[in-house]
Design a protein around this motif. Structure first.
Motif, PDB file in Angstrom:
ATOM      1  N   TYR A  53     -16.212  41.654  18.952  1.00  0.00           N
ATOM      2  CA  TYR A  53     -16.036  42.662  19.998  1.00  0.00           C
ATOM      3  C   TYR A  53     -17.378  43.251  20.427  1.00  0.00           C
ATOM      4  O   TYR A  53     -17.617  43.478  21.604  1.00  0.00           O
ATOM      5  CB  TYR A  53     -15.106  43.777  19.498  1.00  0.00           C
ATOM      6  CG  TYR A  53     -14.965  44.922  20.450  1.00  0.00           C
ATOM      7  CD1 TYR A  53     -14.195  44.808  21.599  1.00  0.00           C
ATOM      8  CD2 TYR A  53     -15.609  46.129  20.215  1.00  0.00           C
ATOM      9  CE1 TYR A  53     -14.064  45.860  22.486  1.00  0.00           C
ATOM     10  CE2 TYR A  53     -15.493  47.191  21.098  1.00  0.00           C
ATOM     11  CZ  TYR A  53     -14.714  47.052  22.228  1.00  0.00           C
ATOM     12  OH  TYR A  53     -14.601  48.089  23.106  1.00  0.00           O
ATOM     13  N   LYS A  54     -18.251  43.488  19.463  1.00  0.00           N
ATOM     14  CA  LYS A  54     -19.569  44.060  19.779  1.00  0.00           C
ATOM     15  C   LYS A  54     -20.418  43.089  20.603  1.00  0.00           C
ATOM     16  O   LYS A  54     -21.306  43.508  21.337  1.00  0.00           O
ATOM     17  CB  LYS A  54     -20.307  44.439  18.496  1.00  0.00           C
ATOM     18  CG  LYS A  54     -19.735  45.677  17.842  1.00  0.00           C
ATOM     19  CD  LYS A  54     -20.483  46.026  16.580  1.00  0.00           C
ATOM     20  CE  LYS A  54     -19.881  47.244  15.928  1.00  0.00           C
ATOM     21  NZ  LYS A  54     -20.568  47.596  14.687  1.00  0.00           N
ATOM     22  N   ASN A  55     -20.145  41.791  20.491  1.00  0.00           N
ATOM     23  CA  ASN A  55     -20.902  40.799  21.243  1.00  0.00           C
ATOM     24  C   ASN A  55     -20.404  40.626  22.673  1.00  0.00           C
ATOM     25  O   ASN A  55     -21.049  39.948  23.469  1.00  0.00           O
ATOM     26  CB  ASN A  55     -20.880  39.448  20.516  1.00  0.00           C
ATOM     27  CG  ASN A  55     -21.697  39.472  19.244  1.00  0.00           C
ATOM     28  OD1 ASN A  55     -22.635  40.252  19.114  1.00  0.00           O
ATOM     29  ND2 ASN A  55     -21.335  38.635  18.289  1.00  0.00           N
ATOM     30  N   LEU A  56     -19.261  41.222  23.004  1.00  0.00           N
ATOM     31  CA  LEU A  56     -18.738  41.132  24.370  1.00  0.00           C
ATOM     32  C   LEU A  56     -19.597  41.970  25.306  1.00  0.00           C
ATOM     33  O   LEU A  56     -20.098  43.024  24.918  1.00  0.00           O
ATOM     34  CB  LEU A  56     -17.302  41.657  24.424  1.00  0.00           C
ATOM     35  CG  LEU A  56     -16.232  40.799  23.781  1.00  0.00           C
ATOM     36  CD1 LEU A  56     -14.887  41.521  23.824  1.00  0.00           C
ATOM     37  CD2 LEU A  56     -16.112  39.455  24.484  1.00  0.00           C
ATOM     38  N   PRO A  57     -19.765  41.492  26.540  1.00  0.00           N
ATOM     39  CA  PRO A  57     -20.541  42.303  27.493  1.00  0.00           C
ATOM     40  C   PRO A  57     -19.759  43.560  27.866  1.00  0.00           C
ATOM     41  O   PRO A  57     -18.525  43.559  27.880  1.00  0.00           O
ATOM     42  CB  PRO A  57     -20.701  41.368  28.693  1.00  0.00           C
ATOM     43  CG  PRO A  57     -19.577  40.406  28.582  1.00  0.00           C
ATOM     44  CD  PRO A  57     -19.305  40.242  27.109  1.00  0.00           C
ATOM     45  N   GLU A  58     -20.486  44.625  28.171  1.00  0.00           N
ATOM     46  CA  GLU A  58     -19.840  45.880  28.525  1.00  0.00           C
ATOM     47  C   GLU A  58     -19.136  45.759  29.875  1.00  0.00           C
ATOM     48  O   GLU A  58     -18.071  46.322  30.083  1.00  0.00           O
ATOM     49  CB  GLU A  58     -20.873  47.000  28.557  1.00  0.00           C
ATOM     50  CG  GLU A  58     -20.256  48.371  28.534  1.00  0.00           C
ATOM     51  CD  GLU A  58     -21.275  49.447  28.260  1.00  0.00           C
ATOM     52  OE1 GLU A  58     -21.193  50.487  28.927  1.00  0.00           O
ATOM     53  OE2 GLU A  58     -22.145  49.245  27.407  1.00  0.00           O
ATOM     54  N   GLU A  61     -18.911  40.624  34.477  1.00  0.00           N
ATOM     55  CA  GLU A  61     -19.457  40.376  35.817  1.00  0.00           C
ATOM     56  C   GLU A  61     -18.559  39.462  36.651  1.00  0.00           C
ATOM     57  O   GLU A  61     -18.383  39.700  37.850  1.00  0.00           O
ATOM     58  CB  GLU A  61     -20.868  39.771  35.714  1.00  0.00           C
ATOM     59  CG  GLU A  61     -21.883  40.688  35.056  1.00  0.00           C
ATOM     60  CD  GLU A  61     -22.200  41.932  35.860  1.00  0.00           C
ATOM     61  OE1 GLU A  61     -22.032  41.916  37.105  1.00  0.00           O
ATOM     62  OE2 GLU A  61     -22.612  42.924  35.251  1.00  0.00           O
ATOM     63  N   GLU A  62     -17.980  38.415  36.052  1.00  0.00           N
ATOM     64  CA  GLU A  62     -17.139  37.485  36.820  1.00  0.00           C
ATOM     65  C   GLU A  62     -15.910  38.208  37.375  1.00  0.00           C
ATOM     66  O   GLU A  62     -15.516  37.999  38.524  1.00  0.00           O
ATOM     67  CB  GLU A  62     -16.649  36.314  35.948  1.00  0.00           C
ATOM     68  CG  GLU A  62     -17.703  35.548  35.214  1.00  0.00           C
ATOM     69  CD  GLU A  62     -17.685  35.860  33.728  1.00  0.00           C
ATOM     70  OE1 GLU A  62     -16.641  36.227  33.162  1.00  0.00           O
ATOM     71  OE2 GLU A  62     -18.747  35.726  33.124  1.00  0.00           O
ATOM     72  N   LYS A  63     -15.314  39.067  36.538  1.00  0.00           N
ATOM     73  CA  LYS A  63     -14.117  39.787  36.962  1.00  0.00           C
ATOM     74  C   LYS A  63     -14.459  40.761  38.098  1.00  0.00           C
ATOM     75  O   LYS A  63     -13.720  40.868  39.080  1.00  0.00           O
ATOM     76  CB  LYS A  63     -13.535  40.540  35.766  1.00  0.00           C
ATOM     77  CG  LYS A  63     -12.212  41.180  36.013  1.00  0.00           C
ATOM     78  CD  LYS A  63     -11.131  40.148  36.043  1.00  0.00           C
ATOM     79  CE  LYS A  63      -9.766  40.809  36.053  1.00  0.00           C
ATOM     80  NZ  LYS A  63      -8.692  39.848  36.203  1.00  0.00           N
ATOM     81  N   VAL A  64     -15.582  41.454  37.967  1.00  0.00           N
ATOM     82  CA  VAL A  64     -16.016  42.394  38.998  1.00  0.00           C
ATOM     83  C   VAL A  64     -16.255  41.660  40.316  1.00  0.00           C
ATOM     84  O   VAL A  64     -15.820  42.106  41.387  1.00  0.00           O
ATOM     85  CB  VAL A  64     -17.291  43.161  38.552  1.00  0.00           C
ATOM     86  CG1 VAL A  64     -17.856  43.991  39.686  1.00  0.00           C
ATOM     87  CG2 VAL A  64     -16.988  44.035  37.345  1.00  0.00           C
TER      88      VAL A  64
END
Length: 97
Positions: A53-58, A61-64
């Motif tokens: 979970y900590k390695n996931l981007p905050e 970008e693709e979804k945005v």
């Protein structure tokens, strides 16, 4: 008045000295066991999940970008019911915390 002139005080001091030697000798003979920690499988899995979970981007970008493109094209429509459900889910989560 001299304290050590009393014979009872002398006896007490002798007993005290004997007990003092006895307790210090007992400490030397004591075998200390080492503390150890064992984690359950659930705790280990939780650690792995938290690390992932900590390695996931905050910000995803693709979804945005996808939503931004759909808004510009006019094809992004969300039902009010869906928005209300998400708001209520957020409120329920906040209550648990």
């Amino acid at each position: 008045m001299k304290i050590f002139s009393n014979p009872n005080i002398s006896k007490v001091m002798k007993i005290y000295e004997k007990s003092k030697k006895h307790t210090s000798e007992g400490v030397k003979e004591t075998d200390y066991s080492k503390d150890k920690l064992e984690l359950s499988n659930n705790a280990k899995e939780l650690q792995i999940a938290l690390k992932a979970y900590k390695n996931l981007p905050e910000i995803r970008e693709e979804k945005v970008k996808e939503i931004k493109d759909r808004i510009q094209q006019g094809s992004y429509n969300v039902a009010g019911k869906e928005i209300a459900e998400k708001i209520l889910q957020g409120v329920q989560i906040d209550k648990k915390i």
